[in-house]
Design a protein around this motif. Sequence first.
Motif, PDB file in Angstrom:
ATOM      1  N   GLU A  77       0.822  -1.197   0.000  1.00 50.50           N
ATOM      2  CA  GLU A  77       0.000   0.000   0.000  1.00 50.50           C
ATOM      3  C   GLU A  77       0.861   1.254   0.000  1.00 50.50           C
ATOM      4  O   GLU A  77       0.538   2.245  -0.644  1.00 50.50           O
ATOM      5  CB  GLU A  77      -0.920   0.000   1.226  1.00 50.50           C
ATOM      6  CG  GLU A  77      -1.940  -1.129   1.213  1.00 50.50           C
ATOM      7  CD  GLU A  77      -1.423  -2.401   1.838  1.00 50.50           C
ATOM      8  OE1 GLU A  77      -0.195  -2.461   2.079  1.00 50.50           O
ATOM      9  OE2 GLU A  77      -2.224  -3.322   2.069  1.00 50.50           O
ATOM     10  N   TRP A 119      -2.900  10.566   3.193  1.00 52.18           N
ATOM     11  CA  TRP A 119      -3.074   9.114   3.268  1.00 52.18           C
ATOM     12  C   TRP A 119      -1.876   8.455   3.956  1.00 52.18           C
ATOM     13  O   TRP A 119      -2.053   7.527   4.764  1.00 52.18           O
ATOM     14  CB  TRP A 119      -3.243   8.557   1.862  1.00 52.18           C
ATOM     15  CG  TRP A 119      -3.511   7.078   1.847  1.00 52.18           C
ATOM     16  CD1 TRP A 119      -4.709   6.444   1.920  1.00 52.18           C
ATOM     17  CD2 TRP A 119      -2.520   6.043   1.761  1.00 52.18           C
ATOM     18  NE1 TRP A 119      -4.540   5.095   1.886  1.00 52.18           N
ATOM     19  CE2 TRP A 119      -3.201   4.806   1.793  1.00 52.18           C
ATOM     20  CE3 TRP A 119      -1.130   6.036   1.675  1.00 52.18           C
ATOM     21  CZ2 TRP A 119      -2.556   3.593   1.722  1.00 52.18           C
ATOM     22  CZ3 TRP A 119      -0.484   4.812   1.610  1.00 52.18           C
ATOM     23  CH2 TRP A 119      -1.197   3.616   1.628  1.00 52.18           C
ATOM     24  N   TYR A 143      -1.987   6.296   7.309  1.00 50.64           N
ATOM     25  CA  TYR A 143      -1.520   4.914   7.299  1.00 50.64           C
ATOM     26  C   TYR A 143      -0.521   4.649   8.421  1.00 50.64           C
ATOM     27  O   TYR A 143      -0.638   3.649   9.144  1.00 50.64           O
ATOM     28  CB  TYR A 143      -0.873   4.610   5.947  1.00 50.64           C
ATOM     29  CG  TYR A 143      -0.073   3.325   5.919  1.00 50.64           C
ATOM     30  CD1 TYR A 143      -0.706   2.092   5.878  1.00 50.64           C
ATOM     31  CD2 TYR A 143       1.322   3.360   5.961  1.00 50.64           C
ATOM     32  CE1 TYR A 143       0.020   0.931   5.866  1.00 50.64           C
ATOM     33  CE2 TYR A 143       2.053   2.202   5.953  1.00 50.64           C
ATOM     34  CZ  TYR A 143       1.406   0.980   5.896  1.00 50.64           C
ATOM     35  OH  TYR A 143       2.121  -0.167   5.894  1.00 50.64           O
TER      36      TYR A 143
END
Length: 391
Positions: free
Chosen positions: A8, A214, A218
């Motif tokens: 990711e 993001w 995360y």
Amino acid sequence: MGWRRRPEARGWAREALALLALVLCAPGARGRALEWYSAVVSTEYMDPQTNRTVWSVSESGRFGDSSPKEDAQGLVGVPRPADSDPEGCAPDTRFLVPGRRAAPWVALVARGGCTFKDKVLVAARRNASAVVLYNEERHGNLTAPMSHAGTGNIVVIMVSYPKGREILDLVQNGIPVKMTIGVGTRHVQEFISSQSVVFVAIAFIIMMIISLAWLIFYYIQRFLYTGSQFGSQSHRKETKKVIGQLPLHTVKHEEKGIDVDAENCAVCIENFKVKDVIRILPCKHIFHRICIDPWLLDHRTCPMCKLDVIKALGYWLEDVQETPPPEPAPGAVAANLITLQGDDRCDGNGSPSSSHESVPQGEAIFKEDAGENTALLETGRSDFQHGGPAS
């Protein structure tokens, strides 16, 4: 061992590049394609000093945007010096065309002073077959695109400043110069408009802000997950210590209180066998140790009666602190529990040894397993199944 980025975390850069490509390829992101044609300019004149014809040709011109791409020729004419208007902007501008009689002629004017359209219309009213503009001196040998919509079908080209001045000097000296204009090479140039650049820049900045947000989210989640894992491991370690305090027993032949052929473990649904190690819960339910220990680590309750085994032992693992178990009422334990001995020896009269408490009728006596806690068990088989009082 170094940290390894997860898929990711690696994927955001590829997504960013893909989004940027979509923005650049989106309708309206690109400017229009610029298509233009070069012009082949050929000049011919007689040198008055040598009486020789001087001829030159070069692909040094550029057709105007609205000009028809076709050939043209004629004697070169320039604004008369008396008019003092080399740009040819005035509506009444007159042109000097040496040697002209009835032949077509080409107007040569300088760039500047007015729009390209005005210059072309002034020359067209004088019946010029083509208009040649030469660039400003500061641009050197370069030519520039010209927009002159509304000038009809007259051929319009631009040449460099040195080329234009060379022809201008010859004409002003009274030397007839014949010019031939031909279509040169087609050029296609794609460019991005300023509005598109601003749009792409804003889109890229927004994309980077979203990607950064993001990534922050995360790594915060990863930090919280790692902390919870450490807390969970500590909690399981404490739970395992408490479970280790529960009594253990090894099943033997003709065990009193346990019907080996009928009793089974509620976790694995298998009958107890001789030499099986069993764990006795505070509710008096018994299970295989290898079955009940993992269950208690995850659930903390008896599979049969849902008793909270940890709390029943007097511990509160939510705070990761041990609290001493409540002291039983005097005589409460003595009435129901017995201390198991290593071997049930009796004295010579067949009665229990005087150093131990006498065992009431029907109570089961278990041996202590090697390395385990002393096992305590209620009397009767029914107490193992239902946790009832001794009869």
